[in-house]
Scaffold this motif. Structure first.
Motif, PDB file in Angstrom:
ATOM      1  N   GLU A  47       0.817  -1.212   0.000  1.00 51.14           N
ATOM      2  CA  GLU A  47       0.000   0.000   0.000  1.00 51.14           C
ATOM      3  C   GLU A  47       0.851   1.263   0.000  1.00 51.14           C
ATOM      4  O   GLU A  47       0.368   2.332  -0.370  1.00 51.14           O
ATOM      5  N   ALA A  48       2.110   1.156   0.392  1.00 52.67           N
ATOM      6  CA  ALA A  48       3.015   2.315   0.394  1.00 52.67           C
ATOM      7  C   ALA A  48       3.530   2.639  -1.003  1.00 52.67           C
ATOM      8  O   ALA A  48       4.265   3.609  -1.174  1.00 52.67           O
ATOM      9  N   LYS A  49       3.144   1.849  -1.996  1.00 57.72           N
ATOM     10  CA  LYS A  49       3.569   2.055  -3.384  1.00 57.72           C
ATOM     11  C   LYS A  49       2.359   2.488  -4.214  1.00 57.72           C
ATOM     12  O   LYS A  49       1.631   1.646  -4.745  1.00 57.72           O
ATOM     13  N   PRO A  50       2.096   3.793  -4.308  1.00 60.94           N
ATOM     14  CA  PRO A  50       0.897   4.252  -5.013  1.00 60.94           C
ATOM     15  C   PRO A  50       0.857   3.828  -6.478  1.00 60.94           C
ATOM     16  O   PRO A  50      -0.222   3.581  -7.031  1.00 60.94           O
ATOM     17  N   ASP A  51       2.036   3.724  -7.131  1.00 57.31           N
ATOM     18  CA  ASP A  51       2.042   3.290  -8.527  1.00 57.31           C
ATOM     19  C   ASP A  51       1.583   1.848  -8.659  1.00 57.31           C
ATOM     20  O   ASP A  51       0.828   1.498  -9.573  1.00 57.31           O
ATOM     21  N   VAL A  52       1.987   0.996  -7.709  1.00 61.73           N
ATOM     22  CA  VAL A  52       1.564  -0.409  -7.720  1.00 61.73           C
ATOM     23  C   VAL A  52       0.068  -0.501  -7.450  1.00 61.73           C
ATOM     24  O   VAL A  52      -0.659  -1.219  -8.152  1.00 61.73           O
ATOM     25  N   MET A  53      -0.412   0.231  -6.458  1.00 64.44           N
ATOM     26  CA  MET A  53      -1.839   0.198  -6.131  1.00 64.44           C
ATOM     27  C   MET A  53      -2.683   0.668  -7.313  1.00 64.44           C
ATOM     28  O   MET A  53      -3.717   0.074  -7.632  1.00 64.44           O
ATOM     29  N   ALA A  54      -2.239   1.727  -7.986  1.00 65.43           N
ATOM     30  CA  ALA A  54      -2.965   2.229  -9.164  1.00 65.43           C
ATOM     31  C   ALA A  54      -2.923   1.213 -10.293  1.00 65.43           C
ATOM     32  O   ALA A  54      -3.922   0.992 -10.989  1.00 65.43           O
ATOM     33  N   GLY A  55      -1.782   0.575 -10.483  1.00 65.25           N
ATOM     34  CA  GLY A  55      -1.653  -0.435 -11.534  1.00 65.25           C
ATOM     35  C   GLY A  55      -2.532  -1.639 -11.279  1.00 65.25           C
ATOM     36  O   GLY A  55      -3.165  -2.173 -12.199  1.00 65.25           O
ATOM     37  N   LEU A  56      -2.601  -2.077 -10.031  1.00 64.61           N
ATOM     38  CA  LEU A  56      -3.459  -3.215  -9.680  1.00 64.61           C
ATOM     39  C   LEU A  56      -4.936  -2.877  -9.897  1.00 64.61           C
ATOM     40  O   LEU A  56      -5.708  -3.711 -10.386  1.00 64.61           O
ATOM     41  N   GLU A  57      -5.324  -1.654  -9.560  1.00 63.45           N
ATOM     42  CA  GLU A  57      -6.715  -1.246  -9.784  1.00 63.45           C
ATOM     43  C   GLU A  57      -7.017  -1.153 -11.276  1.00 63.45           C
ATOM     44  O   GLU A  57      -8.090  -1.568 -11.722  1.00 63.45           O
ATOM     45  N   GLU A  58      -6.070  -0.641 -12.053  1.00 69.37           N
ATOM     46  CA  GLU A  58      -6.277  -0.581 -13.505  1.00 69.37           C
ATOM     47  C   GLU A  58      -6.424  -1.983 -14.086  1.00 69.37           C
ATOM     48  O   GLU A  58      -7.299  -2.234 -14.925  1.00 69.37           O
ATOM     49  N   LEU A  59      -5.593  -2.904 -13.639  1.00 77.93           N
ATOM     50  CA  LEU A  59      -5.703  -4.295 -14.090  1.00 77.93           C
ATOM     51  C   LEU A  59      -7.058  -4.870 -13.710  1.00 77.93           C
ATOM     52  O   LEU A  59      -7.729  -5.525 -14.513  1.00 77.93           O
ATOM     53  N   LEU A 108       2.285 -18.256  -3.154  1.00 76.91           N
ATOM     54  CA  LEU A 108       2.118 -17.038  -2.361  1.00 76.91           C
ATOM     55  C   LEU A 108       1.065 -16.154  -3.010  1.00 76.91           C
ATOM     56  O   LEU A 108       0.990 -16.076  -4.246  1.00 76.91           O
ATOM     57  N   ILE A 109       0.281 -15.489  -2.187  1.00 73.40           N
ATOM     58  CA  ILE A 109      -0.735 -14.561  -2.699  1.00 73.40           C
ATOM     59  C   ILE A 109      -0.798 -13.333  -1.793  1.00 73.40           C
ATOM     60  O   ILE A 109      -0.619 -13.416  -0.583  1.00 73.40           O
ATOM     61  N   ARG A 110      -1.049 -12.204  -2.419  1.00 72.77           N
ATOM     62  CA  ARG A 110      -1.433 -10.981  -1.716  1.00 72.77           C
ATOM     63  C   ARG A 110      -2.657 -10.491  -2.472  1.00 72.77           C
ATOM     64  O   ARG A 110      -2.597 -10.217  -3.671  1.00 72.77           O
ATOM     65  N   ILE A 111      -3.786 -10.422  -1.777  1.00 73.27           N
ATOM     66  CA  ILE A 111      -5.067 -10.141  -2.428  1.00 73.27           C
ATOM     67  C   ILE A 111      -5.602  -8.777  -2.002  1.00 73.27           C
ATOM     68  O   ILE A 111      -5.451  -8.377  -0.852  1.00 73.27           O
ATOM     69  N   LEU A 112      -6.203  -8.082  -2.953  1.00 74.25           N
ATOM     70  CA  LEU A 112      -6.783  -6.765  -2.699  1.00 74.25           C
ATOM     71  C   LEU A 112      -8.289  -6.818  -2.824  1.00 74.25           C
ATOM     72  O   LEU A 112      -8.829  -7.548  -3.653  1.00 74.25           O
ATOM     73  N   SER A 113      -8.935  -6.016  -2.006  1.00 76.02           N
ATOM     74  CA  SER A 113     -10.377  -5.857  -2.078  1.00 76.02           C
ATOM     75  C   SER A 113     -10.696  -4.431  -1.678  1.00 76.02           C
ATOM     76  O   SER A 113     -10.172  -3.927  -0.678  1.00 76.02           O
ATOM     77  N   MET A 114     -11.531  -3.780  -2.436  1.00 75.57           N
ATOM     78  CA  MET A 114     -11.930  -2.405  -2.160  1.00 75.57           C
ATOM     79  C   MET A 114     -10.694  -1.499  -2.053  1.00 75.57           C
ATOM     80  O   MET A 114     -10.619  -0.615  -1.213  1.00 75.57           O
ATOM     81  N   GLN A 115      -9.705  -1.765  -2.906  1.00 75.03           N
ATOM     82  CA  GLN A 115      -8.462  -0.988  -3.003  1.00 75.03           C
ATOM     83  C   GLN A 115      -7.636  -1.012  -1.718  1.00 75.03           C
ATOM     84  O   GLN A 115      -6.882  -0.087  -1.433  1.00 75.03           O
ATOM     85  N   ARG A 116      -7.741  -2.097  -0.969  1.00 77.64           N
ATOM     86  CA  ARG A 116      -6.910  -2.336   0.218  1.00 77.64           C
ATOM     87  C   ARG A 116      -6.321  -3.740   0.105  1.00 77.64           C
ATOM     88  O   ARG A 116      -6.965  -4.650  -0.413  1.00 77.64           O
ATOM     89  N   VAL A 117      -5.110  -3.898   0.630  1.00 77.42           N
ATOM     90  CA  VAL A 117      -4.488  -5.216   0.643  1.00 77.42           C
ATOM     91  C   VAL A 117      -4.950  -5.926   1.908  1.00 77.42           C
ATOM     92  O   VAL A 117      -4.803  -5.402   3.016  1.00 77.42           O
ATOM     93  N   HIS A 118      -5.519  -7.120   1.733  1.00 83.04           N
ATOM     94  CA  HIS A 118      -6.027  -7.875   2.874  1.00 83.04           C
ATOM     95  C   HIS A 118      -4.897  -8.274   3.808  1.00 83.04           C
ATOM     96  O   HIS A 118      -3.795  -8.593   3.368  1.00 83.04           O
TER      97      HIS A 118
END
Length: 196
Positions: A47-59, A108-118
Motif C-alpha cells: 500500500e506504500a507504493k501508489p504506482d503499484v496500487m494504481a496499476g493493480l486497480e487498472e488491471l 504465495l498470494i497478496r489479495i486486494l479488495s476495495m483498493q486495500r491489501v487484505h
C-alpha cells in the motif's frame, strides 16, 4: 474470458499477463514480478507504493470488462472482481512477526479488495485461487507447487490449506468442488438477565 491468460496494458508497467478465473468469486491473478514485487511483501509495504496500487486497480477494472462484469471500466463495482498478485513459494515474515518457511507453502498470494491489501486472504479468494492452481495454463497453475490434492497458500498472516476439484467438460474447465479449512475460537462469553 475463455482464455487461461490474457494480456493487459497497464500504465507505468507496460504489457503484462493475468488470469481471470470465476470460481466461488471472480478473481484476477497476476505475477507479483509484473509489478516489481516478490509476493512476500506485507500489506503495508504494498500500500506504500501508489504506482503499484494504481496499476493493480487498472488491471482489475480492465479484467472486469473483459470478463463481462461491466461494460465500461468506470462501471466496475469496487467489490468485484478481486485482484491478486501471486508468486512461487518463498520464505516470508507473517504479520505477527513469525517466519514462514517457503517449503510449507505451495503458492504465495497478496489479495486486494476495495483498493486495500487484505491482512490475510479472503476465503472466497482462497478457493478461487485453489481452482486456478488446478486449471492448466493459468498463472496460478504455473506459480504453484503442484500438491497432490491440497494447496497451501502463503498469505500475509500465514498459511491456509485449500483444495479444489476440477475437470474438463466439452473442452471447458469445470470446477466440481472447492474446500477450505478454518479454525474458530470463542470471541466472547456472557450472561443476559431476562425478565421473568
Amino acid at each position: 474470458t475463455g482464455k487461461m491468460v490474457d494480456t493487459f496494458d497497464i500504465s507505468g508497467f507496460g504489457t503484462m499477463e493475468a488470469s481471470v478465473v470465476d470460481s466461488t468469486a471472480c478473481g484476477v491473478f497476476a505475477w507479483a514480478h509484473s509489478f516489481g514485487l516478490t509476493g512476500t511483501e506485507s500489506p503495508d509495504e504494498i500500500e506504500a507504493k501508489p504506482d503499484v496500487m494504481a496499476g493493480l486497480e487498472e488491471l482489475r477494472v480492465k479484467a472486469a470488462v473483459l470478463a463481462g462484469v461491466a461494460n465500461r471500466t468506470e462501471d466496475v463495482p469496487q467489490s468485484a472482481p478481486k485482484v491478486s498478485i501471486v508468486a512461487k513459494p518463498a520464505d516470508f515474515k507473517a504479520l505477527d512477526g513469525s517466519h514462514i518457511d517457503g517449503d510449507k507453502a505451495d503458492i504465495l498470494i497478496r489479495i486486494l479488495s476495495m483498493q486495500r491489501v487484505h491482512r490475510a486472504t479472503t476465503m472466497t479468494g482462497a478457493m478461487c485461487l485453489a481452482s486456478a492452481c488446478k486449471i492448466e495454463g493459468t498463472i496460478p497453475y504455473m506459480a504453484a507447487r503442484q500438491a497432490s490434492e491440497e494447496i497451501t497458500i502463503g498469505h500475509s498472516s500465514g498459511l491456509l490449506p485449500v483444495a479444489s476439484d476440477v475437470e474438463i467438460v466439452d473442452g471447458q474447465w469445470n470446477v466440481i468442488a472447492n474446500r477450505a479449512f478454518r479454525t474458530a475460537r470463542r470471541l466472547m462469553e456472557g450472561r443476559v438477565a431476562l425478565p421473568t
